[in-house]
Enzyme design. Structure first.
Site, PDB file in Angstrom:
ATOM      1  N   LYS A  28      74.219 -20.004  -2.178  1.00  0.00           N
ATOM      2  CA  LYS A  28      73.801 -21.012  -2.987  1.00  0.00           C
ATOM      3  C   LYS A  28      72.884 -21.824  -2.140  1.00  0.00           C
ATOM      4  CE  LYS A  28      76.357 -24.903  -3.502  1.00  0.00           C
ATOM      5  NZ  LYS A  28      75.790 -26.179  -3.130  1.00  0.00           N
ATOM      6  N   ASN A  29      73.323 -22.493  -1.075  1.00  0.00           N
ATOM      7  CA  ASN A  29      72.514 -23.262   0.012  1.00  0.00           C
ATOM      8  C   ASN A  29      71.334 -22.481   0.528  1.00  0.00           C
ATOM      9  OD1 ASN A  29      74.167 -25.071  -0.985  1.00  0.00           O
ATOM     10  ND2 ASN A  29      75.210 -25.446   0.963  1.00  0.00           N
ATOM     11  N   ARG A  99      72.278 -32.310  -6.313  1.00  0.00           N
ATOM     12  CA  ARG A  99      71.708 -32.766  -4.805  1.00  0.00           C
ATOM     13  C   ARG A  99      70.397 -31.871  -4.573  1.00  0.00           C
ATOM     14  NH1 ARG A  99      71.248 -36.954  -0.933  1.00  0.00           N
ATOM     15  NH2 ARG A  99      70.521 -35.867   0.757  1.00  0.00           N
ATOM     16  N   CYS A 123      78.035 -34.391  -5.175  1.00  0.00           N
ATOM     17  CA  CYS A 123      79.664 -34.432  -5.298  1.00  0.00           C
ATOM     18  C   CYS A 123      80.004 -35.916  -4.784  1.00  0.00           C
ATOM     19  CB  CYS A 123      80.110 -33.371  -4.154  1.00  0.00           C
ATOM     20  SG  CYS A 123      79.872 -31.751  -4.515  1.00  0.00           S
ATOM     21  N   ARG A 128      75.395 -40.011   0.354  1.00  0.00           N
ATOM     22  CA  ARG A 128      74.230 -39.096   0.081  1.00  0.00           C
ATOM     23  C   ARG A 128      72.814 -39.798  -0.254  1.00  0.00           C
ATOM     24  NH1 ARG A 128      76.344 -34.027  -1.350  1.00  0.00           N
ATOM     25  NH2 ARG A 128      74.871 -33.210   0.133  1.00  0.00           N
ATOM     26  N   PRO A 129      72.564 -40.606   0.963  1.00  0.00           N
ATOM     27  CA  PRO A 129      71.376 -41.186   0.754  1.00  0.00           C
ATOM     28  C   PRO A 129      70.073 -40.467   0.992  1.00  0.00           C
ATOM     29  CG  PRO A 129      72.223 -41.209   2.981  1.00  0.00           C
ATOM     30  CD  PRO A 129      73.314 -40.694   2.185  1.00  0.00           C
ATOM     31  N   ILE A 130      68.855 -40.856   0.626  1.00  0.00           N
ATOM     32  CA  ILE A 130      67.570 -40.181   0.609  1.00  0.00           C
ATOM     33  C   ILE A 130      66.620 -40.690   1.395  1.00  0.00           C
ATOM     34  CG2 ILE A 130      68.051 -38.810  -1.676  1.00  0.00           C
ATOM     35  CD1 ILE A 130      65.962 -40.767  -2.805  1.00  0.00           C
ATOM     36  N   ASP A 131      66.992 -41.791   2.244  1.00  0.00           N
ATOM     37  CA  ASP A 131      66.122 -42.367   2.975  1.00  0.00           C
ATOM     38  C   ASP A 131      65.076 -41.681   3.776  1.00  0.00           C
ATOM     39  OD1 ASP A 131      68.427 -42.138   4.305  1.00  0.00           O
ATOM     40  OD2 ASP A 131      68.603 -44.123   5.429  1.00  0.00           O
ATOM     41  N   ASP A 318      81.804 -27.960   5.198  1.00  0.00           N
ATOM     42  CA  ASP A 318      82.039 -27.307   3.703  1.00  0.00           C
ATOM     43  C   ASP A 318      83.366 -26.410   3.643  1.00  0.00           C
ATOM     44  OD1 ASP A 318      78.618 -26.718   2.704  1.00  0.00           O
ATOM     45  OD2 ASP A 318      79.770 -28.501   2.885  1.00  0.00           O
ATOM     46  N   ILE A 340      80.713 -35.609   9.476  1.00  0.00           N
ATOM     47  CA  ILE A 340      79.563 -35.340   8.751  1.00  0.00           C
ATOM     48  C   ILE A 340      79.519 -36.470   7.584  1.00  0.00           C
ATOM     49  CG2 ILE A 340      77.859 -34.026   7.465  1.00  0.00           C
ATOM     50  CD1 ILE A 340      78.219 -32.761  10.166  1.00  0.00           C
ATOM     51  N   ARG A 411      80.405 -24.336  -9.219  1.00  0.00           N
ATOM     52  CA  ARG A 411      79.182 -24.667  -8.901  1.00  0.00           C
ATOM     53  C   ARG A 411      78.773 -23.823  -7.488  1.00  0.00           C
ATOM     54  NH1 ARG A 411      78.209 -31.021  -8.296  1.00  0.00           N
ATOM     55  NH2 ARG A 411      76.242 -29.922  -7.333  1.00  0.00           N
TER      56      ARG A 411
HETATM   57  C1  EPZ Z   1      73.703 -29.712   2.760  1.00  0.00           C
HETATM   58  O1  EPZ Z   1      73.668 -31.003   2.252  1.00  0.00           O
HETATM   59  C2  EPZ Z   1      74.492 -28.966   2.116  1.00  0.00           C
HETATM   60  N1  EPZ Z   1      73.865 -28.717   0.819  1.00  0.00           N
HETATM   61  C3  EPZ Z   1      75.819 -29.244   1.962  1.00  0.00           C
HETATM   62  O2  EPZ Z   1      76.565 -28.460   1.116  1.00  0.00           O
HETATM   63  C4  EPZ Z   1      76.487 -29.297   3.259  1.00  0.00           C
HETATM   64  O3  EPZ Z   1      77.872 -30.048   3.169  1.00  0.00           O
HETATM   65  C5  EPZ Z   1      75.823 -30.398   4.074  1.00  0.00           C
HETATM   66  O4  EPZ Z   1      74.375 -29.953   4.271  1.00  0.00           O
HETATM   67  C6  EPZ Z   1      76.125 -30.355   5.710  1.00  0.00           C
HETATM   68  O5  EPZ Z   1      76.479 -29.226   5.909  1.00  0.00           O
HETATM   69  C7  EPZ Z   1      72.646 -27.891   0.581  1.00  0.00           C
HETATM   70  O6  EPZ Z   1      72.334 -27.219   1.397  1.00  0.00           O
HETATM   71  C8  EPZ Z   1      72.116 -28.032  -0.819  1.00  0.00           C
HETATM   72  P1  EPZ Z   1      72.872 -34.303   3.661  1.00  0.00           P
HETATM   73  P2  EPZ Z   1      72.371 -32.129   2.874  1.00  0.00           P
HETATM   74  O7  EPZ Z   1      73.193 -35.222   2.549  1.00  0.00           O
HETATM   75  O8  EPZ Z   1      71.392 -31.426   3.653  1.00  0.00           O
HETATM   76  C9  EPZ Z   1      72.891 -37.949   6.225  1.00  0.00           C
HETATM   77  C10 EPZ Z   1      78.130 -27.691  -0.835  1.00  0.00           C
HETATM   78  O9  EPZ Z   1      79.206 -28.064  -0.631  1.00  0.00           O
HETATM   79  N2  EPZ Z   1      71.367 -38.217   5.140  1.00  0.00           N
HETATM   80  O10 EPZ Z   1      71.439 -34.637   4.241  1.00  0.00           O
HETATM   81  O11 EPZ Z   1      71.942 -32.691   1.527  1.00  0.00           O
HETATM   82  C11 EPZ Z   1      73.880 -38.010   5.194  1.00  0.00           C
HETATM   83  O12 EPZ Z   1      74.398 -39.169   5.087  1.00  0.00           O
HETATM   84  C12 EPZ Z   1      77.133 -28.957  -0.118  1.00  0.00           C
HETATM   85  O13 EPZ Z   1      77.231 -26.574  -0.784  1.00  0.00           O
HETATM   86  C13 EPZ Z   1      70.919 -39.597   5.620  1.00  0.00           C
HETATM   87  O14 EPZ Z   1      71.387 -40.487   6.189  1.00  0.00           O
HETATM   88  O15 EPZ Z   1      73.296 -33.011   3.476  1.00  0.00           O
HETATM   89  C14 EPZ Z   1      74.881 -37.141   6.139  1.00  0.00           C
HETATM   90  O16 EPZ Z   1      75.481 -38.204   7.003  1.00  0.00           O
HETATM   91  C15 EPZ Z   1      77.912 -30.053  -0.152  1.00  0.00           C
HETATM   92  N3  EPZ Z   1      69.711 -39.801   4.667  1.00  0.00           N
HETATM   93  C16 EPZ Z   1      73.864 -36.214   6.824  1.00  0.00           C
HETATM   94  O17 EPZ Z   1      72.612 -36.950   6.737  1.00  0.00           O
HETATM   95  C17 EPZ Z   1      69.140 -38.761   3.985  1.00  0.00           C
HETATM   96  O18 EPZ Z   1      67.995 -39.174   3.464  1.00  0.00           O
HETATM   97  C18 EPZ Z   1      73.735 -34.806   6.127  1.00  0.00           C
HETATM   98  O19 EPZ Z   1      73.753 -35.059   4.897  1.00  0.00           O
HETATM   99  C19 EPZ Z   1      69.831 -37.418   3.894  1.00  0.00           C
HETATM  100  C20 EPZ Z   1      70.964 -37.448   4.586  1.00  0.00           C
END
Ligand code: EPZ
Length: 430
Positions: A28-29, A99, A123, A128-131, A318, A340, A411
Site C-alpha cells: 500500500k505504502n 494521509r 489513523c 500527523r502534522p504537515i508542517d 507498523d 515514532i 485499508r
Molecule cells: C508513513 O507515514 C507510512 N504511511 C505510515 O504507515 C508509517 O507508520 C510511517 O511512515 C512510519 O513508518 C505511508 O507511507 C503512506 P509521518 P508518514 O506522519 O510518512 C512527524 C500505515 O499503517 N512529522 O510523516 O506519513 C510525525 O509527527 C501507515 O500504513 C512532522 O513532524 O509518517 C512523526 O513523528 C500508518 N511533520 C514522523 O514525522 C510533518 O509534516 C513520521 O510521521 C510530517 C511528519
C-alpha cells in the site's frame, strides 16, 4: 465504506495449527507514491502489482477529481492518463481521511503550480502534522494560504524552484513529496535527513529510470535535478511487495504455525522482524523470495523482547502492535518503546481486556509480562495495524472473538479473512 463490518474468529487457544503458504501483495505504502508520481507525467503512467485496497480506491477517486483518467487493464494493473488535468483541488471528504493524499499535493504544485486540500486525516496513531511539507514547499517558492479547514497553495512564479530541505523529523511521505516536487522544479532539490524506507528508495530509483538525475539513493541525503517535462510512455511502476504484510504474516506464523511459508517477499526489507522473531524463539529460514516460519518447537517457550520502533532499517512502527501479541506469550518481562508516534500503544489496553498483563507508562513506553492466556471477546479496531494485531490475538486466544471496524483492517490488508482461511484460521467476515 461499511462501518459495521466485523471478523468472527475462533481461537486456537495457543495451539499451533497453521500449516501452509501465503503470498504477499503489493505494498500500500509503495502504491500510494506511485499513483502520485503519475501526475508528474504529461501523458500518464502504467502501474502494476497494485493491491486491491480501499486506500487505493480513495487515491483513484482523488485522481479522477483532478481530471486523471484511469483504466484497470487487468487486476492489479492500471493505466493512468494525465494529458488534461482539470483541477488542483483534492476532494475534502476523501482527502481528510487519507494521509496518503498529502502525496498528491507535491506533483500538483510541480505540474499545475497550485494545490488546494484539507488537513489530511489517516489513523488515530498521532497528531500527523504537515508542517514539514508546508515549510519545504515554501522553500521551493510556494505561497501558502491557510483557510478554516482548507490549505490553498500556489506558485506565483509558475514553476517550483529547487531547494535544500532538512527534515526536522524523518518522515517517509515528506521525503517522497519533495522527490516528487523536485522532479519538475527548476534546479536541484536536496533532501537531508531523508527517510531510508524501501518505498522511498523505490520511488527514487523510478524517477532515475524516468530520466532524472537522482543522487544519494539509499542514503539520508537525496537529491534530484528537475526536468521541464516528463513522459511516462514506456515506463511501468511495479509496486514492491508489502513488507508490513510480510511481517504481519511472519508474526502470525511465529504465534500459531507448525510451518508457514510467506512467498513473494524481499528478504532485505524484513531483516528487523526476522531478527526479532528469532530472538523470541521462533524458527525462520530466509530464502531468495520467501521466508519459512515455525513457532518454537513443543516445550520451547517464547522469550521476552526489548522492542524499540525505529525508522528503516530498524523495527517498523507498523509492526509494533502485531508483535505485542507475541510478547503476551513470552515468559518474562518485555518492554515496548514506540519512538515514532504518540498514539500507538492504545491496542495494549484491549489486549489487557483479553487477559494480557500490560502496564502503559506513557504514550511511548509500556511493559508486557507473560505468558498470559488470552480470552476471546468483542474488540474494536482503532486503526489498520492495531486491527491486524487484534486478529492475531483472537487466533491465539481461547474461545470466540469479534473484531469490529473491519474496514480499518481492509485499508491495509487485502481479502484478509479469505487468505487466512486458506491457512486453517477459523475466521469469517460479516
Ligand atoms: C508513513 O507515514 C507510512 N504511511 C505510515 O504507515 C508509517 O507508520 C510511517 O511512515 C512510519 O513508518 C505511508 O507511507 C503512506 P509521518 P508518514 O506522519 O510518512 C512527524 C500505515 O499503517 N512529522 O510523516 O506519513 C510525525 O509527527 C501507515 O500504513 C512532522 O513532524 O509518517 C512523526 O513523528 C500508518 N511533520 C514522523 O514525522 C510533518 O509534516 C513520521 O510521521 C510530517 C511528519
Amino acid at each position: 465504506m461499511e462501518e459495521d463490518g466485523k471478523f468472527l474468529i475462533q481461537g486456537f487457544g495457543g495451539r499451533r495449527i497453521i500449516d501452509g503458504e501465503i503470498r504477499v501483495n503489493g505494498a500500500k505504502n509503495d502504491a500510494l507514491p506511485g499513483l502520485a508520481a503519475a501526475l508528474l507525467f504529461r501523458d500518464g503512467l502504467r502501474l502494476s502489482n497494485v493491491p486491491a485496497l480501499k486506500d487505493i480506491d480513495g487515491m483513484l477517486e482523488l485522481l479522477s477529481g483532478l481530471g486523471v483518467g484511469w483504466s484497470r487493464a487487468k487486476p492489479r494493473e492500471y493505466q493512468l492518463v494525465t494529458t488534461k488535468l482539470s483541477a488542483a483541488k483534492l476532494k475534502p471528504e476523501i482527502a481528510k481521511r487519507l494521509r496518503g493524499s498529502m502525496l498528491l499535493t507535491a506533483p500538483l504544485l510541480a505540474r499545475l503550480g497550485e494545490a488546494t486540500f484539507p488537513h489530511p486525516g489517516g489513523c488515530v496513531i498521532g497528531a500527523r502534522p504537515i508542517d514539514i511539507f508546508l515549510e519545504g514547499f515554501q522553500a521551493m517558492g510556494v505561497k501558502l494560504h491557510k483557510g478554516e479547514k482548507i490549505y490553498r497553495l500556489r506558485v506565483p512564479s509558475g514553476r517550483l524552484r529547487g531547494a535544500r530541505i532538512f527534515l526536522k523529523n524523518v518522515s517517509v511521505t515528506a521525503t517522497e513529496a519533495f522527490l516528487l516536487a523536485g522532479a519538475l522544479a527548476h534546479g536541484e532539490t536536496v533532501i537531508e535527513n531523508a527517510a531510508l524506507e524501501p518505498e522511498v528508495t523505490h520511488l527514487a530509483q523510478f524517477l532515475r529510470r524516468a530520466g532524472l538525475r537522482v543522487r544519494g539513493i539509499g542514503t539520508t541525503r537525496l537529491s534530484v535535478v528537475g526536468a521541464k517535462s516528463l513522459s511516462g510512455l514506456d515506463l511501468n511502476y511495479r509496486v514492491i511487495p508489502d513488507r508490513i504484510e510480510t511481517g504481519s504474516f511472519l508474526i502470525l506464523g511465529a504465534l500459531a504455525a507448525k510451518r508457514l511459508v510467506v512467498r513473494g517477499v524481499v528478504p532485505e526489507h524484513n531483516r528487523a522482524v526476522v531478527e526479532m522473531l528469532r530472538r523470541a524463539g521462533a524458527r525462520l529460514e530466509v530464502g531468495r523470495d520467501s521466508i519459512v516460519v515455525q513457532a518454537p518447537s513443543a516445550g520451547q517457550s517464547y522469550l521476552p523482547l526489548e522492542v524499540k520502533t525505529h525508522e528503516f532499517p530498524g523495527f517498523p512502527t507498523d509492526l509494533q502492535a502485531p508483535l505485542t501479541v507475541l510478547l503476551t506469550q513470552a515468559v518474562g518481562e518485555s518492554t515496548v518503546f514506540e519512538t515514532i508516534f504518540e498514539g500507538r500503544l492504545l491496542h495494549l489496553h484491549t489486549l489487557r481486556e483479553m487477559g494480557a498483563n500490560v502496564v502503559v507508562h506513557d504514550p511511548h513506553r509500556a511493559t508486557v509480562v507473560g505468558p498470559t492466556p488470552l480470552r476471546g471477546r468483542h474488540v474494536y479496531s482503532p486503526d489498520l495495524r492495531a486491527g491486524l494485531a487484534y486478529i492475531l490475538a483472537a487466533v491465539v486466544a481461547e474461545g470466540e472473538s469479534v473484531v469490529h471496524n473491519a474496514h480499518y483492517v481492509e485499508r491495509g490488508y487485502e481479502r484478509v479473512a479469505e487468505r487466512l482461511q486458506t491457512l486453517g484460521v477459523k475466521i469469517v467476515k460479516e
